[in-house]
Motif scaffolding. Sequence first.
Motif, PDB file in Angstrom:
ATOM      1  N   GLU A 250      -8.552   9.361   2.851  1.00 35.18           N
ATOM      2  CA  GLU A 250      -7.593   8.321   2.467  1.00 35.18           C
ATOM      3  C   GLU A 250      -6.278   8.522   3.212  1.00 35.18           C
ATOM      4  N   ARG A 251      -5.801   9.759   3.312  1.00 32.51           N
ATOM      5  CA  ARG A 251      -4.564  10.030   4.037  1.00 32.51           C
ATOM      6  C   ARG A 251      -4.689   9.630   5.505  1.00 32.51           C
ATOM      7  N   GLN A 252      -5.831   9.940   6.082  1.00 29.50           N
ATOM      8  CA  GLN A 252      -6.055   9.599   7.488  1.00 29.50           C
ATOM      9  C   GLN A 252      -5.988   8.087   7.705  1.00 29.50           C
TER      10      GLN A 252
ATOM     11  N   ARG B 193      -3.095   5.693   9.619  1.00 30.11           N
ATOM     12  CA  ARG B 193      -3.372   4.694  10.647  1.00 30.11           C
ATOM     13  C   ARG B 193      -2.807   3.345  10.234  1.00 30.11           C
ATOM     14  N   GLY B 194      -2.922   3.030   8.950  1.00 29.64           N
ATOM     15  CA  GLY B 194      -2.395   1.757   8.485  1.00 29.64           C
ATOM     16  C   GLY B 194      -0.911   1.625   8.726  1.00 29.64           C
TER      17      GLY B 194
ATOM     18  N   ARG C 134       0.833  -1.200   0.000  1.00 24.11           N
ATOM     19  CA  ARG C 134       0.000   0.000   0.000  1.00 24.11           C
ATOM     20  C   ARG C 134       0.874   1.259   0.000  1.00 24.11           C
ATOM     21  N   PRO C 135       0.402   2.341  -0.625  1.00 20.81           N
ATOM     22  CA  PRO C 135       1.136   3.599  -0.553  1.00 20.81           C
ATOM     23  C   PRO C 135       1.107   4.154   0.860  1.00 20.81           C
ATOM     24  N   ARG C 136       2.139   4.911   1.194  1.00 20.08           N
ATOM     25  CA  ARG C 136       2.163   5.565   2.488  1.00 20.08           C
ATOM     26  C   ARG C 136       1.363   6.861   2.413  1.00 20.08           C
ATOM     27  N   ALA C 137       0.978   7.353   3.579  1.00 18.36           N
ATOM     28  CA  ALA C 137       0.159   8.561   3.618  1.00 18.36           C
ATOM     29  C   ALA C 137       0.862   9.721   2.927  1.00 18.36           C
ATOM     30  N   SER C 138       2.181   9.769   3.027  1.00 17.87           N
ATOM     31  CA  SER C 138       2.930  10.875   2.421  1.00 17.87           C
ATOM     32  C   SER C 138       2.874  10.848   0.896  1.00 17.87           C
TER      33      SER C 138
END
Length: 207
Positions: A112-114, A118-119, A97-101
């Motif tokens: 999605e960023r939130q 958390r992920g 999965r992509p990171r929030a950044s």
Amino acid sequence: MASSTARLRAFRPADTDALVDVCVRTADAGSDATGLLPDDRLWADIYLLPYLERHPDLAFVVELDDASDAAGYIVATDDTAAFAEWFSREWWPSLGRPRASEVPDDAAHALERQLLGRGEQGPDAWAPDGAPAHLHIDLLPVTQGRGAGRALMDLLCAELAARGIAGVHATAGTANAGALAFYPRVGFDALPPDGGGQTFVRRLAQG
């Protein structure tokens, strides 16, 4: 015509797709979250599937006698700190999965960023009020009002107590009125709000 009967049983791997559907259809504060994110499965990748992977023995489902698929579930970990460490070290990287950044920093991608953030971090690695276990419970509307939620909760709590777990916690978003009302009805006490939702704790009799 007589109403269908809700039955509880242990999770089976064949239930996975049905439970992913339940997860998505209840992820928006108890309502359908389909289409809120670019990939609906993100909800299950965080709130359902890691629990089925690590603790299938703490996963129980509810099914109706007139339906072929499970229509609700409860999942849990008996050690939140260990789960969070495994989630961040093994589970999340394994999904690619992509990171929030890496997600655009704009209003359209805020949720999605939130969730991605958390992920990456995993669930909070703490035991509020001495409750090291935590859970997620989701039921489709068709199962509600039949006592299935209480029965699932009691089944899980009996299993945790038999393992010597002192308590279990759950967190509900402030917009999830149904969950905020449900947890006190099934033996949970509300902790002081901390700005990240409302946490509830149920203390367990030692088995």
